[in-house]
Write a protein that holds these residues in place. Structure first.
Motif, PDB file in Angstrom:
ATOM      1  N   UNK A 100       0.814  -1.210   0.000  1.00  0.00           N
ATOM      2  CA  UNK A 100       0.000   0.000   0.000  1.00  0.00           C
ATOM      3  C   UNK A 100       0.849   1.264   0.000  1.00  0.00           C
ATOM      4  N   UNK A 101       2.017   1.198   0.620  1.00  0.00           N
ATOM      5  CA  UNK A 101       2.858   2.391   0.726  1.00  0.00           C
ATOM      6  C   UNK A 101       3.518   2.772  -0.590  1.00  0.00           C
ATOM      7  N   UNK A 102       3.340   1.950  -1.635  1.00  0.00           N
ATOM      8  CA  UNK A 102       3.982   2.227  -2.927  1.00  0.00           C
ATOM      9  C   UNK A 102       3.061   2.961  -3.898  1.00  0.00           C
ATOM     10  N   UNK A 103       1.769   3.067  -3.555  1.00  0.00           N
ATOM     11  CA  UNK A 103       0.800   3.594  -4.510  1.00  0.00           C
ATOM     12  C   UNK A 103      -0.011   4.752  -3.935  1.00  0.00           C
ATOM     13  N   UNK A 104      -0.317   5.689  -4.804  1.00  0.00           N
ATOM     14  CA  UNK A 104      -1.367   6.674  -4.529  1.00  0.00           C
ATOM     15  C   UNK A 104      -2.684   6.060  -5.002  1.00  0.00           C
ATOM     16  N   UNK A 105      -3.696   6.076  -4.155  1.00  0.00           N
ATOM     17  CA  UNK A 105      -4.992   5.492  -4.496  1.00  0.00           C
ATOM     18  C   UNK A 105      -6.054   6.585  -4.428  1.00  0.00           C
ATOM     19  N   UNK A 106      -6.862   6.695  -5.469  1.00  0.00           N
ATOM     20  CA  UNK A 106      -7.932   7.690  -5.469  1.00  0.00           C
ATOM     21  C   UNK A 106      -9.071   7.234  -6.358  1.00  0.00           C
ATOM     22  N   UNK A 107     -10.275   7.667  -6.034  1.00  0.00           N
ATOM     23  CA  UNK A 107     -11.442   7.328  -6.837  1.00  0.00           C
ATOM     24  C   UNK A 107     -12.719   7.497  -6.038  1.00  0.00           C
ATOM     25  N   UNK A 108     -13.786   7.852  -6.737  1.00  0.00           N
ATOM     26  CA  UNK A 108     -15.100   7.945  -6.114  1.00  0.00           C
ATOM     27  C   UNK A 108     -15.819   6.608  -6.257  1.00  0.00           C
ATOM     28  N   UNK A 109     -16.507   6.199  -5.204  1.00  0.00           N
ATOM     29  CA  UNK A 109     -17.216   4.926  -5.215  1.00  0.00           C
ATOM     30  C   UNK A 109     -18.705   5.127  -5.447  1.00  0.00           C
ATOM     31  N   UNK A 110     -19.265   4.323  -6.350  1.00  0.00           N
ATOM     32  CA  UNK A 110     -20.712   4.230  -6.456  1.00  0.00           C
ATOM     33  C   UNK A 110     -21.184   3.254  -5.380  1.00  0.00           C
ATOM     34  N   UNK A 111     -22.466   3.222  -5.128  1.00  0.00           N
ATOM     35  CA  UNK A 111     -22.987   2.360  -4.069  1.00  0.00           C
ATOM     36  C   UNK A 111     -22.788   0.877  -4.380  1.00  0.00           C
ATOM     37  N   UNK A 112     -22.652   0.531  -5.663  1.00  0.00           N
ATOM     38  CA  UNK A 112     -22.429  -0.878  -6.013  1.00  0.00           C
ATOM     39  C   UNK A 112     -20.953  -1.233  -6.084  1.00  0.00           C
ATOM     40  N   UNK A 113     -20.072  -0.273  -5.754  1.00  0.00           N
ATOM     41  CA  UNK A 113     -18.641  -0.550  -5.725  1.00  0.00           C
ATOM     42  C   UNK A 113     -17.889  -0.201  -6.990  1.00  0.00           C
ATOM     43  N   UNK A 114     -18.567   0.271  -8.033  1.00  0.00           N
ATOM     44  CA  UNK A 114     -17.858   0.705  -9.239  1.00  0.00           C
ATOM     45  C   UNK A 114     -17.202   2.063  -8.991  1.00  0.00           C
ATOM     46  N   UNK A 115     -16.189   2.356  -9.798  1.00  0.00           N
ATOM     47  CA  UNK A 115     -15.422   3.594  -9.624  1.00  0.00           C
ATOM     48  C   UNK A 115     -15.882   4.658 -10.603  1.00  0.00           C
ATOM     49  N   UNK A 116     -15.910   5.881 -10.117  1.00  0.00           N
ATOM     50  CA  UNK A 116     -16.259   7.033 -10.945  1.00  0.00           C
ATOM     51  C   UNK A 116     -15.077   7.989 -11.001  1.00  0.00           C
ATOM     52  N   UNK A 117     -14.951   8.768 -12.093  1.00  0.00           N
ATOM     53  CA  UNK A 117     -13.783   9.646 -12.247  1.00  0.00           C
ATOM     54  C   UNK A 117     -13.760  10.769 -11.222  1.00  0.00           C
ATOM     55  N   UNK A 118     -12.560  11.301 -11.007  1.00  0.00           N
ATOM     56  CA  UNK A 118     -12.346  12.381 -10.043  1.00  0.00           C
ATOM     57  C   UNK A 118     -11.588  13.515 -10.720  1.00  0.00           C
ATOM     58  N   UNK A 119     -11.462  14.632 -10.005  1.00  0.00           N
ATOM     59  CA  UNK A 119     -10.747  15.792 -10.518  1.00  0.00           C
ATOM     60  C   UNK A 119      -9.269  15.745 -10.094  1.00  0.00           C
ATOM     61  N   UNK A 120      -8.417  16.361 -10.915  1.00  0.00           N
ATOM     62  CA  UNK A 120      -7.029  16.568 -10.509  1.00  0.00           C
ATOM     63  C   UNK A 120      -6.115  15.385 -10.683  1.00  0.00           C
TER      64      UNK A 120
END
Length: 513
Positions: A100-120
């Motif tokens: 985990x310490x090797x990666x930046x993790x980001x993303x918005x979650x839908x209620x079913x667990x799918x990922x949605x795009x983010x800004x920046x």
């Protein structure tokens, strides 16, 4: 049970690493997020809870505390959904924590667990590279944007399940997402409009060519339907092509603002922003509780077009004065100060009077002198002082509209503009913040805009007989220098001065300065 996941947030057009620390202990169920989260971050509790359960994982019915460090900087946005979920799954042993310490993790979650795009995503990927991290895990829609950063692995994901499987080693052969930045840059740096589309108005095209060559601000005055907006929209097509550095900086601004088109990796054409005259001052220069870039920053390295200039609120126009000089805007709030770049060409358009027919030989003007004076008085002298070229745009004749011949293309005009810019870059080499003639201050004008005795006589007559203002003196010299560069002349000749003077005649005719 304790875990730590790396994520990131933006500050201005840059990003900084955020450590998402998750602590789980026995006790009555609670889910608390601390570290100056805004409402969108606090609401992630419900999204994370539902996403974990609907993805088939176990959500702990215990006391959960999530800390976003550093805790003294305001956090906003939905990109913390995924790292918070991974932090909870890691703390409960459902995700391996050794990588985990090797990666930046980001993303918005839908209620079913799918990922949605983010800004920046772009500035965050750049920040991850500068921090020496291995890669970035983010939603699939953000992959192209982050993938243009070389030297870091980008792993696009579509769901929380995919991310967990990847971190648990089930996708060990998964290749990081790569893009050919040179190919994307060449594909994106094409315009769909051209100066050849414009019928007539050869004198206005010449003035815009001069403006593009020297980086001069422009105001166009003419009756409705004379082509002012059409010409302004085509100005970016004759500016020098964007460099990769300019494209990256412009893309960062649009990424932070959330205005980057879907699946777009890079903004490689010069921006053209045309805000409506009802815009507020904070929307123009940037603002908000957590400051966001305004229209002048979104026009960075491009053109800001203000149509119907007198219709803008005066206080809105006045906030332009400092950014036009400093090429940046500083937005101060109680808890933070953010600086956004704002190096743009200002292009304005307006009617000569409220009815628009002043000086039109085919239409009778119905405005009184008092109405015309009030209309012109909406534009302050200090703002006009920062506009180098005033162009009269007459109504187009029928013979020109019906003509089958086309004028010069944007590519042909751009070649001359590039040549003139190269001369200026060589002239100002080694001088800080000097890249084009419009950037010259009084010292550089005295050094590089010397004129002979004939030129001095022409300029003297212009100031005294034509009634031009003293503030027009420096503007004429700078524009004349650009005209000389376009002609390939080392010295400013009388004909260059004469042409530059005609672009200030509106001082006398309309504004009475």
């Amino acid at each position: 049970m304790l875990s730590q996941v790396l994520s990131a947030s933006t500050y201005g057009i840059d990003a900084f690493t955020v450590k998402v620390e998750t602590h789980i202990e026995q006790g009555l169920f609670s889910f608390t997020i601390v570290g100056l989260p805004d409402s969108s971050v606090r609401e992630s509790r419900e999204r994370v809870n539902a996403a974990i359960k609907n993805s088939g994982f176990k959500f702990p019915n215990k006391k959960i505390t999530v800390n976003l460090a550093p805790a003294d900087i305001k956090k906003e946005g939905s990109q913390f959904d995924l790292p918070i979920a991974i932090g909870i799954l890691s703390a409960t042993g459902q995700v391996q924590s050794d990588i985990l310490e090797k990666f930046i993790i980001l993303g918005e979650l839908a209620l079913d667990g799918t990922l949605r795009p983010v800004h920046g995503a772009l500035p965050i990927a750049i920040s991850a590279k500068n921090s020496g991290l291995k890669g970035v895990i983010l939603p699939k829609e953000n992959a192209k944007e982050a993938g243009i950063v070389s030297g870091i692995d980008v792993y696009p994901m579509t769901s929380l399940v995919e991310v967990v499987n990847f971190l648990n080693g089930e996708y060990q052969l998964l290749n990081p997402f790569k893009v050919d930045i040179n190919e994307i840059f060449s594909q994106e740096s094409k315009y769909t409009i051209d100066f050849a589309d414009v019928k007539g108005q050869e004198n206005v095209k010449r003035a815009l060519e001069i403006a593009a060559a020297g980086g001069h601000n422009v105001i166009m005055i003419g009756p409705p339907g004379s082509g002012k907006t059409m010409l302004a929209k085509r100005l970016p097509t004759i500016l020098p092509p964007m460099t990769l550095e300019e494209a990256l900086e412009t893309t960062k601004i649009h990424s932070v603002a959330g205005l980057l088109p879907p699946d777009t990796a890079l903004i490689a054409t010069r921006p053209f922003r045309a805000p409506h005259h009802t815009i507020s001052d904070s929307a123009l220069v940037g603002g908000g509780t957590i400051p966001r870039p305004g229209e002048i920053s979104l026009a960075h390295h491009g053109v800001l077009f203000l149509d119907e200039l007198p219709e803008f609120n005066r206080n809105v126009l006045e906030v332009l004065r400092q950014p036009l000089e400093d090429k940046k805007v500083t937005i101060s709030r109680t808890k933070m100060t953010v600086e956004y770049p704002a190096n743009f060409m200002l292009v304005c358009a307006m009617n000569p009077c409220p009815c628009g027919n002043l000086g039109n030989p085919h239409q009778q003007c119905t405005c009184s002198p008092a109405q015309i004076q009030k209309y012109m008085g909406k534009i302050s002298g200090p703002l006009l002082d920062r506009i180098d070229i005033h162009i009269e745009v007459p109504a187009v004749k029928y013979s020109e509209l019906a003509s089958k011949t086309t004028g010069e293309t944007s590519a042909q005009i751009r070649e001359r503009v590039i040549m003139a810019r190269e001369i200026q870059l060589k002239r100002f080499k080694g001088r800080k913040n000097l890249f084009k003639n419009a950037d010259m201050q009084t010292r550089e004008i005295r050094e590089f805009c010397r004129i002979d005795s004939n030129g001095e006589l022409i300029l003297k007559n212009a100031i005294t007989k034509l009634g031009l203002s003293a503030r027009a003196y420096d503007k004429i010299l700078k524009v004349a220098r650009t005209i000389a560069d376009l002609a390939g002349s080392e010295n400013i000749k009388p004909e260059h001065l004469s042409e530059a003077i005609q672009y200030r005649s509106l001082d006398r005719n309309l504004f009475g300065l």
